[in-house]
Design a protein around this motif. Structure first.
Motif, PDB file in Angstrom:
ATOM      1  N   ASP A 164      55.306 -97.490-102.769  1.00  0.00           N
ATOM      2  CA  ASP A 164      56.388 -96.516-102.884  1.00  0.00           C
ATOM      3  C   ASP A 164      57.686 -97.214-102.523  1.00  0.00           C
ATOM      4  O   ASP A 164      58.026 -97.379-101.343  1.00  0.00           O
ATOM      5  CB  ASP A 164      56.137 -95.333-101.952  1.00  0.00           C
ATOM      6  N   GLY A 165      58.384 -97.663-103.553  1.00  0.00           N
ATOM      7  CA  GLY A 165      59.648 -98.359-103.308  1.00  0.00           C
ATOM      8  C   GLY A 165      59.438 -99.655-102.558  1.00  0.00           C
ATOM      9  O   GLY A 165      58.648-100.508-102.955  1.00  0.00           O
ATOM     10  N   ARG A 166      60.104 -99.775-101.415  1.00  0.00           N
ATOM     11  CA  ARG A 166      59.987-100.997-100.615  1.00  0.00           C
ATOM     12  C   ARG A 166      58.712-101.040 -99.773  1.00  0.00           C
ATOM     13  O   ARG A 166      58.443-102.057 -99.117  1.00  0.00           O
ATOM     14  CB  ARG A 166      61.194-101.108 -99.686  1.00  0.00           C
ATOM     15  N   PHE A 167      57.960 -99.962 -99.773  1.00  0.00           N
ATOM     16  CA  PHE A 167      56.793 -99.844 -98.903  1.00  0.00           C
ATOM     17  C   PHE A 167      55.498 -99.908 -99.706  1.00  0.00           C
ATOM     18  O   PHE A 167      55.355 -99.225-100.719  1.00  0.00           O
ATOM     19  CB  PHE A 167      56.848 -98.513 -98.135  1.00  0.00           C
ATOM     20  N   THR A 168      54.585-100.753 -99.239  1.00  0.00           N
ATOM     21  CA  THR A 168      53.269-100.863 -99.851  1.00  0.00           C
ATOM     22  C   THR A 168      52.227-100.862 -98.753  1.00  0.00           C
ATOM     23  O   THR A 168      52.372-101.572 -97.756  1.00  0.00           O
ATOM     24  CB  THR A 168      53.133-102.164-100.660  1.00  0.00           C
ATOM     25  N   VAL A 169      51.190-100.071 -98.948  1.00  0.00           N
ATOM     26  CA  VAL A 169      50.086-100.062 -97.996  1.00  0.00           C
ATOM     27  C   VAL A 169      48.857-100.635 -98.694  1.00  0.00           C
ATOM     28  O   VAL A 169      48.567-100.301 -99.850  1.00  0.00           O
ATOM     29  CB  VAL A 169      49.822 -98.653 -97.430  1.00  0.00           C
ATOM     30  N   PHE A 170      48.172-101.522 -97.992  1.00  0.00           N
ATOM     31  CA  PHE A 170      46.958-102.151 -98.486  1.00  0.00           C
ATOM     32  C   PHE A 170      45.791-101.720 -97.604  1.00  0.00           C
ATOM     33  O   PHE A 170      45.914-101.680 -96.383  1.00  0.00           O
ATOM     34  CB  PHE A 170      47.079-103.676 -98.443  1.00  0.00           C
ATOM     35  N   LEU A 171      44.665-101.428 -98.243  1.00  0.00           N
ATOM     36  CA  LEU A 171      43.474-101.025 -97.507  1.00  0.00           C
ATOM     37  C   LEU A 171      42.320-101.953 -97.844  1.00  0.00           C
ATOM     38  O   LEU A 171      41.984-102.134 -99.020  1.00  0.00           O
ATOM     39  CB  LEU A 171      43.100 -99.578 -97.848  1.00  0.00           C
ATOM     40  N   ASN A 172      41.710-102.516 -96.818  1.00  0.00           N
ATOM     41  CA  ASN A 172      40.529-103.362 -96.973  1.00  0.00           C
ATOM     42  C   ASN A 172      39.391-102.664 -96.238  1.00  0.00           C
ATOM     43  O   ASN A 172      39.246-102.782 -95.024  1.00  0.00           O
ATOM     44  CB  ASN A 172      40.784-104.760 -96.393  1.00  0.00           C
ATOM     45  N   LYS A 173      38.598-101.908 -96.978  1.00  0.00           N
ATOM     46  CA  LYS A 173      37.562-101.093 -96.346  1.00  0.00           C
ATOM     47  C   LYS A 173      36.468-101.930 -95.720  1.00  0.00           C
ATOM     48  O   LYS A 173      35.921-101.571 -94.677  1.00  0.00           O
ATOM     49  CB  LYS A 173      36.972-100.120 -97.371  1.00  0.00           C
ATOM     50  N   SER A 174      36.132-103.051 -96.328  1.00  0.00           N
ATOM     51  CA  SER A 174      35.055-103.867 -95.766  1.00  0.00           C
ATOM     52  C   SER A 174      35.454-104.434 -94.411  1.00  0.00           C
ATOM     53  O   SER A 174      34.620-104.594 -93.518  1.00  0.00           O
ATOM     54  CB  SER A 174      34.673-104.990 -96.734  1.00  0.00           C
ATOM     55  N   ALA A 175      36.735-104.720 -94.250  1.00  0.00           N
ATOM     56  CA  ALA A 175      37.234-105.245 -92.981  1.00  0.00           C
ATOM     57  C   ALA A 175      37.731-104.145 -92.065  1.00  0.00           C
ATOM     58  O   ALA A 175      38.134-104.415 -90.925  1.00  0.00           O
ATOM     59  CB  ALA A 175      38.358-106.252 -93.235  1.00  0.00           C
ATOM     60  N   LYS A 176      37.740-102.907 -92.553  1.00  0.00           N
ATOM     61  CA  LYS A 176      38.300-101.769 -91.803  1.00  0.00           C
ATOM     62  C   LYS A 176      39.715-102.111 -91.322  1.00  0.00           C
ATOM     63  O   LYS A 176      40.041-102.013 -90.126  1.00  0.00           O
ATOM     64  CB  LYS A 176      37.412-101.377 -90.628  1.00  0.00           C
TER      65      LYS A 176
END
Lengths: 111, 117
Positions: free
Chosen positions: A59-71
């Protein structure tokens, strides 16, 4: 029992550079993750979220990344601006009735 | 469209007194949540209410704390016989009507800072 952990209490970044805030969680049943931003003497303000079925949300300048295997999830802010200086809280939701917050990371963006 | 309102913003009580914290949710929101933030810590969930119903109070201390969300008026978090350890920021959040399977964002108020002398 801290289910959501933010191990870096503070982060200092130069204006224009990337800020990376990290968050780890222990409960694999969490299905929704959020980042909130908080200024002193104010309530948290929603920033961005991600469902557990995705690995990235932007979202614009903000990005969230999720790595479920690593929690593990991270929030990237690029380019960082002085107005981004605040405390950032990672939160997880195991269902629709509560949020479980981390302890926060204080971000300071300097010129 | 006013946001979540909390009052008072600051409350000072002596040990043994009662504290009443009020929260008016955003217009159209029927779910209210209370969180507590101790110094240098994150927000901790206390209770989740809908109109006239407590849905989840798993985060509420067993004694001295109670919450309500009446049919008319704001939600109230009540702390009886306050102790110094109750000093904290108390945040209220609201969200709209729940839709099954959809996460509804919580909008937070500015908080009430309780100081117990």
């Amino acid at each position: 029992d801290q289910q959501v952990k933010q191990n870096s209490p503070s982060l200092s970044v130069q204006e224009g550079r990337i800020s990376i805030l990290n968050c780890d969680y222990t409960n694999s049943m969490f299905d929704y993750f959020l980042w909130y931003k908080k200024y002193p003497a104010e309530g948290p303000t929603f920033l961005i979220s991600i469902s557990s079925i995705k690995d990235k949300n932007e979202d614009g300048r903000f990005t969230v990344f999720l790595n479920k295997s690593a929690k593990h999830l991270s929030l990237h802010i690029v380019p960082s601006q002085p107005g981004d200086s605040a405390v950032y809280f990672c939160a997880a939701s195991p269902d629709t009735d509560k949020l479980i917050f981390g302890t926060g990371t204080r971000l300071q963006v300097f010129p | 469209n006013a946001g979540v309102m909390q009052n008072p913003r600051h409350l000072v009580r002596r040990r043994g007194q009662e504290a009443r914290l009020r929260c008016s949710p955003m217009k159209g929101h029927s779910h209210v949540y209370w969180y507590r933030q101790l110094p240098e810590e994150g927000l901790k969930f206390m209770v989740y209410l809908q109109k006239e119903n407590i849905i989840d109070e798993s985060g509420m201390p067993k004694e001295r704390f109670s919450a309500e969300f009446p049919k008319e008026g704001p939600s109230i978090l009540r702390i009886q016989q306050v102790v110094r350890g109750d000093s904290a920021a108390y945040f209220c959040a609201s969200s709209p009507l729940e839709v099954s399977g959809v996460y509804n964002e919580q909008f937070f108020g500015p908080g009430t800072r309780l100081t117990v002398l």
